[in-house]
Design an enzyme around this catalytic site. Structure first.
Site, PDB file in Angstrom:
ATOM      1  N   HIS A 140      -9.043  19.549  23.960  1.00 57.67           N
ATOM      2  CA  HIS A 140      -9.303  18.193  23.440  1.00 57.67           C
ATOM      3  C   HIS A 140      -8.033  17.220  23.747  1.00 57.67           C
ATOM      4  O   HIS A 140      -6.728  17.935  23.967  1.00 57.67           O
ATOM      5  CB  HIS A 140      -9.508  18.320  22.019  1.00 57.67           C
ATOM      6  CG  HIS A 140      -9.910  17.115  21.205  1.00 57.67           C
ATOM      7  ND1 HIS A 140      -9.238  15.953  20.879  1.00 57.67           N
ATOM      8  CD2 HIS A 140     -11.068  16.847  20.478  1.00 57.67           C
ATOM      9  CE1 HIS A 140      -9.817  15.169  20.290  1.00 57.67           C
ATOM     10  NE2 HIS A 140     -11.059  15.656  20.147  1.00 57.67           N
ATOM     11  N   ARG A 144      -8.958  18.331  12.195  1.00 62.45           N
ATOM     12  CA  ARG A 144      -7.725  17.790  11.546  1.00 62.45           C
ATOM     13  C   ARG A 144      -7.319  18.902  10.365  1.00 62.45           C
ATOM     14  O   ARG A 144      -5.905  18.802  10.185  1.00 62.45           O
ATOM     15  CB  ARG A 144      -7.823  16.455  10.938  1.00 62.45           C
ATOM     16  CG  ARG A 144      -7.608  15.285  11.800  1.00 62.45           C
ATOM     17  CD  ARG A 144      -8.116  14.019  11.338  1.00 62.45           C
ATOM     18  NE  ARG A 144      -8.091  13.127  12.198  1.00 62.45           N
ATOM     19  CZ  ARG A 144      -7.373  11.976  12.650  1.00 62.45           C
ATOM     20  NH1 ARG A 144      -6.377  11.930  11.883  1.00 62.45           N
ATOM     21  NH2 ARG A 144      -7.471  11.304  13.540  1.00 62.45           N
ATOM     22  N   ASP A 168     -20.521  11.955  10.981  1.00 58.52           N
ATOM     23  CA  ASP A 168     -19.365  12.176   9.809  1.00 58.52           C
ATOM     24  C   ASP A 168     -18.173  11.706  10.325  1.00 58.52           C
ATOM     25  O   ASP A 168     -17.044  12.073   9.527  1.00 58.52           O
ATOM     26  CB  ASP A 168     -19.431  13.524   9.123  1.00 58.52           C
ATOM     27  CG  ASP A 168     -19.228  14.556  10.297  1.00 58.52           C
ATOM     28  OD1 ASP A 168     -18.687  14.145  11.396  1.00 58.52           O
ATOM     29  OD2 ASP A 168     -19.444  15.667  10.080  1.00 58.52           O
ATOM     30  N   HIS A 201     -10.190  21.663  17.554  1.00 58.11           N
ATOM     31  CA  HIS A 201      -9.600  20.143  17.548  1.00 58.11           C
ATOM     32  C   HIS A 201      -9.442  19.770  15.865  1.00 58.11           C
ATOM     33  O   HIS A 201      -8.886  18.677  15.709  1.00 58.11           O
ATOM     34  CB  HIS A 201     -10.400  19.089  18.161  1.00 58.11           C
ATOM     35  CG  HIS A 201     -11.753  19.183  17.559  1.00 58.11           C
ATOM     36  ND1 HIS A 201     -11.876  18.348  16.627  1.00 58.11           N
ATOM     37  CD2 HIS A 201     -12.959  19.437  17.544  1.00 58.11           C
ATOM     38  CE1 HIS A 201     -13.115  18.006  16.250  1.00 58.11           C
ATOM     39  NE2 HIS A 201     -13.892  19.013  16.812  1.00 58.11           N
ATOM     40  N   GLU A 222     -28.441  12.969  11.619  1.00 59.43           N
ATOM     41  CA  GLU A 222     -27.553  14.092  11.259  1.00 59.43           C
ATOM     42  C   GLU A 222     -27.206  13.897   9.503  1.00 59.43           C
ATOM     43  O   GLU A 222     -26.053  14.003   9.378  1.00 59.43           O
ATOM     44  CB  GLU A 222     -26.405  14.243  12.228  1.00 59.43           C
ATOM     45  CG  GLU A 222     -25.843  15.801  12.081  1.00 59.43           C
ATOM     46  CD  GLU A 222     -24.814  16.183  12.953  1.00 59.43           C
ATOM     47  OE1 GLU A 222     -23.618  15.893  12.759  1.00 59.43           O
ATOM     48  OE2 GLU A 222     -25.168  16.511  14.124  1.00 59.43           O
ATOM     49  N   GLU A 230     -14.213  14.562   7.234  1.00 58.44           N
ATOM     50  CA  GLU A 230     -15.927  14.292   7.488  1.00 58.44           C
ATOM     51  C   GLU A 230     -16.489  14.516   6.369  1.00 58.44           C
ATOM     52  O   GLU A 230     -17.579  13.770   6.156  1.00 58.44           O
ATOM     53  CB  GLU A 230     -16.021  15.262   8.513  1.00 58.44           C
ATOM     54  CG  GLU A 230     -15.664  15.070   9.990  1.00 58.44           C
ATOM     55  CD  GLU A 230     -13.992  15.526  10.135  1.00 58.44           C
ATOM     56  OE1 GLU A 230     -13.497  16.172   9.333  1.00 58.44           O
ATOM     57  OE2 GLU A 230     -13.717  15.267  11.455  1.00 58.44           O
TER      58      GLU A 230
HETATM   59  C1  UD1 Z   1     -12.749  12.948  15.994  1.00 55.06           C
HETATM   60  C2  UD1 Z   1     -13.493  12.829  14.424  1.00 55.06           C
HETATM   61  C3  UD1 Z   1     -13.963  14.067  14.160  1.00 55.06           C
HETATM   62  C4  UD1 Z   1     -14.856  14.787  15.521  1.00 55.06           C
HETATM   63  C5  UD1 Z   1     -13.994  14.605  16.664  1.00 55.06           C
HETATM   64  C6  UD1 Z   1     -14.789  15.152  17.985  1.00 55.06           C
HETATM   65  C7  UD1 Z   1     -12.659  11.483  12.695  1.00 55.06           C
HETATM   66  C8  UD1 Z   1     -11.830  11.251  11.579  1.00 55.06           C
HETATM   67  N1  UD1 Z   1     -12.574  12.517  13.396  1.00 55.06           N
HETATM   68  O1  UD1 Z   1     -11.277  13.564  15.648  1.00 55.06           O
HETATM   69  O2  UD1 Z   1     -14.826  14.110  13.177  1.00 55.06           O
HETATM   70  O3  UD1 Z   1     -15.298  15.946  15.273  1.00 55.06           O
HETATM   71  O4  UD1 Z   1     -13.411  13.325  16.727  1.00 55.06           O
HETATM   72  O5  UD1 Z   1     -13.981  15.263  18.771  1.00 55.06           O
HETATM   73  O6  UD1 Z   1     -13.620  10.652  13.014  1.00 55.06           O
HETATM   74  N2  UD1 Z   1      -7.627  11.078  22.317  1.00 55.06           N
HETATM   75  C9  UD1 Z   1      -7.589  10.618  23.549  1.00 55.06           C
HETATM   76  N3  UD1 Z   1      -8.731  10.177  24.278  1.00 55.06           N
HETATM   77  C10 UD1 Z   1      -9.889  10.448  23.853  1.00 55.06           C
HETATM   78  C11 UD1 Z   1     -10.093  10.882  22.502  1.00 55.06           C
HETATM   79  C12 UD1 Z   1      -9.064  11.083  21.760  1.00 55.06           C
HETATM   80  O7  UD1 Z   1      -6.392  10.221  24.213  1.00 55.06           O
HETATM   81  O8  UD1 Z   1     -10.999  10.042  24.702  1.00 55.06           O
HETATM   82  C13 UD1 Z   1      -6.592  11.158  21.502  1.00 55.06           C
HETATM   83  C14 UD1 Z   1      -5.686   9.961  20.974  1.00 55.06           C
HETATM   84  O9  UD1 Z   1      -4.416  10.067  20.876  1.00 55.06           O
HETATM   85  C15 UD1 Z   1      -6.455   9.878  19.626  1.00 55.06           C
HETATM   86  C16 UD1 Z   1      -6.384  11.312  19.185  1.00 55.06           C
HETATM   87  O10 UD1 Z   1      -6.883  12.055  20.350  1.00 55.06           O
HETATM   88  O11 UD1 Z   1      -5.662   9.191  18.583  1.00 55.06           O
HETATM   89  C17 UD1 Z   1      -7.463  11.782  17.815  1.00 55.06           C
HETATM   90  O12 UD1 Z   1      -8.522  10.976  18.186  1.00 55.06           O
HETATM   91  P1  UD1 Z   1      -9.387  10.832  16.703  1.00 55.06           P
HETATM   92  O13 UD1 Z   1     -10.686  10.241  17.190  1.00 55.06           O
HETATM   93  O14 UD1 Z   1      -8.552  10.210  15.846  1.00 55.06           O
HETATM   94  O15 UD1 Z   1      -9.410  12.276  15.944  1.00 55.06           O
HETATM   95  P2  UD1 Z   1     -10.161  13.660  16.403  1.00 55.06           P
HETATM   96  O16 UD1 Z   1      -9.400  14.712  15.986  1.00 55.06           O
HETATM   97  O17 UD1 Z   1     -10.659  13.276  18.106  1.00 55.06           O
HETATM   98  N1  UDP Z   2     -17.937  19.080  24.645  1.00 52.20           N
HETATM   99  C1  UDP Z   2     -17.838  18.646  25.890  1.00 52.20           C
HETATM  100  N2  UDP Z   2     -16.642  18.792  26.597  1.00 52.20           N
HETATM  101  C2  UDP Z   2     -15.850  19.667  25.917  1.00 52.20           C
HETATM  102  C3  UDP Z   2     -15.705  19.962  24.886  1.00 52.20           C
HETATM  103  C4  UDP Z   2     -16.906  19.783  24.115  1.00 52.20           C
HETATM  104  O1  UDP Z   2     -18.664  18.126  26.387  1.00 52.20           O
HETATM  105  O2  UDP Z   2     -14.601  19.799  26.780  1.00 52.20           O
HETATM  106  C5  UDP Z   2     -19.343  18.784  23.890  1.00 52.20           C
HETATM  107  C6  UDP Z   2     -19.775  19.980  23.179  1.00 52.20           C
HETATM  108  O3  UDP Z   2     -20.588  20.817  24.054  1.00 52.20           O
HETATM  109  C7  UDP Z   2     -20.570  19.296  22.206  1.00 52.20           C
HETATM  110  C8  UDP Z   2     -19.518  18.264  21.601  1.00 52.20           C
HETATM  111  O4  UDP Z   2     -18.823  18.097  22.871  1.00 52.20           O
HETATM  112  O5  UDP Z   2     -21.674  18.794  22.411  1.00 52.20           O
HETATM  113  C9  UDP Z   2     -18.662  18.663  20.358  1.00 52.20           C
HETATM  114  O6  UDP Z   2     -17.623  17.651  20.643  1.00 52.20           O
HETATM  115  P1  UDP Z   2     -16.153  18.344  19.531  1.00 52.20           P
HETATM  116  O7  UDP Z   2     -16.154  19.677  19.424  1.00 52.20           O
HETATM  117  O8  UDP Z   2     -15.304  17.055  20.083  1.00 52.20           O
HETATM  118  O9  UDP Z   2     -16.642  17.573  18.143  1.00 52.20           O
HETATM  119  P2  UDP Z   2     -17.444  18.224  16.734  1.00 52.20           P
HETATM  120  O10 UDP Z   2     -18.932  18.695  17.308  1.00 52.20           O
HETATM  121  O11 UDP Z   2     -16.610  19.215  16.411  1.00 52.20           O
HETATM  122  O12 UDP Z   2     -17.506  17.076  15.866  1.00 52.20           O
END
Ligand code: UD1
Ligand code: UDP
Length: 381
Positions: free
Chosen positions: A243, A212, A98, A210, A120, A134
């Site tokens: 995160h 939004r 999602d 984490h 999923e 999502e």
């Molecule tokens: C995204 C997904 C969310 C999912 C989550 C898993 C969307 C809108 N959101 O949210 O559904 O649950 O990932 O973690 O698709 N960043 C880094 N390095 C990384 C990853 C993220 O620096 O490896 C920082 C960046 O500044 C980025 C911000 O995190 O802009 C947010 O990342 P983003 O993918 O937009 O949103 P998440 O909250 O991670």
């Molecule tokens: N996870 C990981 N390292 C971390 C935190 C989470 O490998 O430091 C794994 C966790 O075990 C799960 C997945 O990341 O498999 C979940 O990701 P996240 O919470 O970012 O996203 P969501 O599941 O909420 O979309």
């Protein structure tokens, strides 16, 4: 006969953890050329998963920017996917879950008239803004998809209620397939701090946060609740891999950093995380994936959200919704910390999300769809 070109598209950490085992399963099928396109919506957190699963993508859109907006993610994915589809010429595109990558990947496939398999599929809260964005992403993908790989019966029923009656399979969740490859009793952490934690002597609570829709006041409440729990319970240690989102990091720095018994660490590689989960006392999280993994490992979960699209483990008794109000979160956590019976009631392993064979069923279903195999039986736990 030519091999079927099946292209898996993903970009964030959870999608990668849940799709890597599938990319490998597809690669093991002689009828399939398994292709992998990453958007890199996450950069470091994606690369860490690719390393754990030893997977090299065929195409990398490399879209991530700091503090990216939903519109930039979606538009950059769409533009990048044009090139990837033209170059790799897939017969089918698989998207997962999602995220914005999921939605843009499916939309792009549609623009190129490539069929879509949704891994999923069928999770719902029926609240447009929660989880945001999502819930809408997965509904929009449901409108586009041709094949629906539902983790549970409940997920399939959601789609049937929406009038989607064709291409539905109940497969279990591929996250359980992933867990089977990562969790080991004799696992030794590469992060030294994790080897030194007082497992057994103290109650180790694994925390992540984490989402939004939790940005702002809810996240502040969550952080203050965690702080209160750590300050008031000397027999507890909180381990919180934070995160990389700057919004999350700011909230952690403002409300939680410096609290005794709180270990704030960088995101963990998936294998480290899964093994830490297997050894902890309980989990507090707003993550989707952790709600699926922890029950399979027999760990109680308090969900730091107002709703969940994963009711199965709540029904099985291992997950409870704690909400986003400080006092409620503290009260529910204290019950599990102090009341042995309440803890025992929640701490049993259940597997509503799969038996570790989801990838096999998905690969079989794809071959069946293309007339190259038998239809797989549904996963009915
Ligand atoms: C995204 C997904 C969310 C999912 C989550 C898993 C969307 C809108 N959101 O949210 O559904 O649950 O990932 O973690 O698709 N960043 C880094 N390095 C990384 C990853 C993220 O620096 O490896 C920082 C960046 O500044 C980025 C911000 O995190 O802009 C947010 O990342 P983003 O993918 O937009 O949103 P998440 O909250 O991670
Ligand atoms: N996870 C990981 N390292 C971390 C935190 C989470 O490998 O430091 C794994 C966790 O075990 C799960 C997945 O990341 O498999 C979940 O990701 P996240 O919470 O970012 O996203 P969501 O599941 O909420 O979309």
């Amino acid at each position: 006969m030519d091999k079927l070109r099946i292209m898996s598209v993903f970009g964030t950490r959870p999608e990668a953890i849940k799709m890597c085992p599938l990319v490998k399963e597809l690669a093991a099928r002689p009828e399939i050329e398994s292709l992998c396109c990453v958007t890199a919506q996450h950069r470091q957190m994606l690369d860490s998963v690719l390393e754990v699963f030893d997977l090299k993508p065929d195409w990398d859109l490399d879209i991530m920017t700091p503090r990216q907006t939903l519109s930039t993610i979606t538009s950059k994915c769409l533009l990048g996917m044009d090139e990837a589809i033209d170059a790799l010429k897939p017969d089918m595109i698989l998207v997962h879950g999602d995220t914005s990558t999921t939605f843009a990947g499916a939309l792009s496939a549609f623009y190129h008239q490539v069929p879509v398999g949704h891994v999923e599929a069928g999770l719902r809260t029926y609240d447009k803004y929660s989880p945001f964005p999502e819930e809408m992403n997965r509904k929009l993908v449901s409108a586009i998809a041709d094949l629906y790989f539902c983790p549970t019966v409940n997920n399939k029923n959601n789609l049937l209620k929406e009038g989607i009656g064709k291409g539905l399979f109940i497969t279990g969740n591929t996250v359980i397939d992933a867990l089977k490859t990562t969790v080991r009793e004799d696992y030794r952490f590469t992060t030294e701090e994790l080897n030194r934690l007082p497992y057994g002597e103290k109650k180790i609570i694994l925390v992540t946060c984490h989402r939004r829709e939790n940005y702002g006041e809810p996240m502040k409440n969550i952080m203050l609740a965690l702080r209160q729990i750590a300050e008031q319970h000397e027999d507890v240690e909180l381990v919180y891999p934070v995160h990389l989102s700057p919004v999350v990091r700011e909230a952690v720095d403002t409300y939680l950093r410096g609290t005794p018994r709180v270990h704030l660490i960088d995101p963990l590689p998936a294998d480290e995380m899964h093994n830490l989960m297997a050894r902890c006392y309980m989990v507090m999280t707003d993550s989707g994936g952790l709600q699926e993994e922890a029950p399979a490992l027999g760990k109680p979960v308090l969900v730091l959200r107002r709703e969940t699209e994963r009711p199965e483990a709540v029904e099985a008794g291992t997950v409870k919704l704690a909400g986003v109000v400080q006092d409620d979160i503290v009260t529910m956590a204290e019950r599990l910390i102090c009341d042995k019976d309440a803890y025992a009631q929640m701490a049993h392993a259940v597997n509503p999300y799969g038996d570790g064979n989801a990838c096999r069923r998905i690969a079989d279903a794809i071959l069946w769809h293309f007339g190259r195999g038998k239809k797989p039986a549904d996963y009915l736990m």
